[in-house]
Design an enzyme around this catalytic site. Structure first.
Site, PDB file in Angstrom:
ATOM      1  CG  ASP A 271      -1.970   1.149   1.288  1.00  0.00           C
ATOM      2  OD1 ASP A 271      -1.992   1.773   0.433  1.00  0.00           O
ATOM      3  OD2 ASP A 271      -2.372   1.317   2.267  1.00  0.00           O
TER       4      ASP A 271
ATOM      5  CD  GLU B 156      -5.287   6.656  -0.542  1.00  0.00           C
ATOM      6  OE1 GLU B 156      -6.319   5.996  -0.327  1.00  0.00           O
ATOM      7  OE2 GLU B 156      -4.519   6.065   0.357  1.00  0.00           O
ATOM      8  CD  GLU B 157      -2.726   5.352   3.177  1.00  0.00           C
ATOM      9  OE1 GLU B 157      -3.703   5.426   3.756  1.00  0.00           O
ATOM     10  OE2 GLU B 157      -2.171   4.215   2.510  1.00  0.00           O
TER      11      GLU B 157
ATOM     12  CG  ASP C 235      -4.903   2.147  -2.875  1.00  0.00           C
ATOM     13  OD1 ASP C 235      -3.909   1.455  -2.317  1.00  0.00           O
ATOM     14  OD2 ASP C 235      -5.631   2.898  -2.024  1.00  0.00           O
TER      15      ASP C 235
HETATM   16  N1  PHE Z   1      -7.314   3.579   0.223  1.00  0.00           N
HETATM   17  C1  PHE Z   1      -7.107   2.610   1.125  1.00  0.00           C
HETATM   18  C2  PHE Z   1      -5.443   2.741   1.577  1.00  0.00           C
HETATM   19  O1  PHE Z   1      -4.921   3.145   0.807  1.00  0.00           O
HETATM   20  C3  PHE Z   1      -7.054   1.034   0.567  1.00  0.00           C
HETATM   21  C4  PHE Z   1      -8.136   0.794  -0.163  1.00  0.00           C
HETATM   22  C5  PHE Z   1      -8.217   0.440  -1.610  1.00  0.00           C
HETATM   23  C6  PHE Z   1      -9.595   0.350   0.387  1.00  0.00           C
HETATM   24  C7  PHE Z   1      -9.482   0.126  -2.412  1.00  0.00           C
HETATM   25  C8  PHE Z   1     -10.584  -0.162  -0.252  1.00  0.00           C
HETATM   26  C9  PHE Z   1     -10.368  -0.010  -1.448  1.00  0.00           C
HETATM   27  O2  PHE Z   1      -5.520   2.583   2.749  1.00  0.00           O
HETATM   28 ZN    ZN Z   2      -3.482   3.047   2.917  1.00  0.00          ZN
HETATM   29 ZN    ZN Z   3      -3.787   2.691  -0.322  1.00  0.00          ZN
END
Ligand code: PHE
Ligand code: ZN
Ligand code: ZN
Ligand code: ZN
Length: 298
Positions: free
Chosen positions: A100, A134-135, A163
C-alpha cells in the site's frame, strides 16, 4: 515481469526500502517535493529511457508537509479523450508501504514503460497520475479534480485506479461499478470498466469478486464529478472468508493484508502471484481504454 524500483518513504531513517517486484533493471520515479511543473517531463524521461528518482516525503512529527502529484501524459492520443491511470505514491507513516501502495505505483509505471517498449501509440491520451497524500484523505486526487478547469475535466474519458495489488492473502477484487453486488453505483460507464476487468480474468480462467465502489481511494473524487472509473484491489484489513479461501487459496479467517498500514508492510509483504495477475489485468484495462476505436463512452 516487473521492472520497477520505487523508493517508498525515502528520508525516513531506517525506512527507505526499495520496491522490487521481479525486476530486471532499476527504474525509479521523480522525487515528490521536487517540482515537476511540466507533467510531460517524466514521460519524456521515460521515453528517453532515463532513470529518474522517486522519493515519498512524509511527515514524522505531524507538522504540515508539502505533497505533490506527478502527472505524465502520453505524447500522442486524442487530447479530448484522456484516460487517467492513477495510483497513490504515499504511504502511511507506520511502514514502508510496499503493498500500500508500492504495488499500484510500480504497476502503472511498468505499464508506461511497456507502452514505450512496445511502441504502442494510444488512440486515447493516457495520463499517468502518481497521487500524493492519499492516506491523509485523498488530498492529491481531490486537489487535482477540484482545481482542474472544467474544460480540462470534461476531456477526461475515464479513471483507472490501482491501490493495493499484492496483498499476501489476496482476492481478485474488481470495483463494483454497476453496484449490482455491493450497492454503490458508479457514473455511467463504470459498469463497462468493471466488465473489462471481469471479462479479462474470466478469459484467463481466474475468478473475481466485486468490492464496494465507495470512494475509499483516489477514484473517489472522479466518480463524485461523474467520470466513469474502475480498478482492482487485492484486499486490506478485511477478513478472507472460507468461500474465498476455497477459490483463491490462502487462509480463511485472516486479513487479506495482515500488515495493512503497519510497519511490516515491507518488501516481504507481497504476493508476487497476486501482483502478476492483477498487474496483467491492469495492463489489459489500460490498453483496452487506450486503444478502443469507437470508444466506450459517448
Ligand atoms: N485506500 C485504502 C488505503 O490506501 C485502501 C483501499 C483501496 C481500500 C481500495 C478499499 C478499496 O489505505
Ligand atoms: Zn493505505
Ligand atoms: Zn492505499
Ligand atoms: Zn458489479
Amino acid at each position: 515481469g516487473y521492472d520497477a524500483v520505487v523508493f517508498m518513504n525515502e528520508g525516513q531513517p531506517g525506512r527507505e526500502e526499495p520496491f522490487e517486484g521481479s525486476l530486471n533493471r532499476p527504474f525509479t520515479i521523480p522525487a515528490v517535493g521536487v517540482s515537476f511543473a511540466d507533467g510531460a517531463a517524466i514521460w519524456q524521461q521515460v521515453q528517453a529511457g532515463q532513470t529518474v528518482t522517486a522519493r515519498v516525503v512524509t511527515s514524522t512529527d505531524n507538522t504540515p508537509r508539502p505533497s505533490t502529484n506527478i502527472l505524465a501524459d502520453s505524447p500522442g492520443g486524442d487530447p479530448n479523450k484522456v484516460v487517467v491511470v492513477g495510483a497513490h505514491l504515499d504511504s502511511v507513516q507506520d511502514g514502508e508501504g510496499i503493498n500500500d501502495n508500492g504495488s499500484g505505483t510500480a504497476t502503472i509505471l511498468e505499464i508506461a514503460e511497456q507502452i514505450k517498449a512496445l511502441k504502442i501509440k494510444p488512440r486515447q491520451k493516457l495520463r499517468f497520475a502518481f497521487w500524493g497524500a492519499e492516506e491523509s484523505g485523498l488530498i492529491g486526487s481531490e486537489h487535482y479534480v477540484s482545481t482542474l478547469p472544467d474544460a480540462q475535466l470534461a476531456k477526461i474519458y475515464a479513471n483507472l485506479n490501482f491501490d493495493m495489488l499484492g496483498s499476501p492473502n489476496y482476492v481478485r477484487f474488481v470495483y463494483d461499478g454497476d453496484g449490482s453486488d455491493t450497492g454503490t453505483v458508479g457514473p455511467a460507464g463504470s459498469e463497462q470498466i468493471e466488465a473489462i476487468f471481469n471479462n479479462y480474468f474470466a478469459g484467463q480462467g481466474l475468478e473475481t469478486d466485486p468490492t464496494a465502489f465507495d470512494g475509499r481511494s483516489d477514484y473517489g473524487p472522479f466518480i463524485a464529478v461523474g467520470i466513469p472509473a474502475g480498478g482492482l484491489f487485492s484486499g486490506a484489513e478485511g477478513i478472507k472468508t472460507p468461500e474465498q479461501a476455497a477459490v483463491y487459496g490462502g487462509t480463511a479467517g485472516v486479513a487479506y493484508d495482515p500488515c495493512y498500514h503497519q510497519e511490516c508492510d515491507d518488501i516481504n509483504n507481497l504476493s508476487t502471484k497476486a501482483l502478476a495477475e492483477l498487474g496483467d489485468g491492469a495492463a489489459h484495462a489500460v490498453l483496452t481504454l487506450a486503444m478502443t476505436k469507437t470508444g466506450f463512452f459517448p
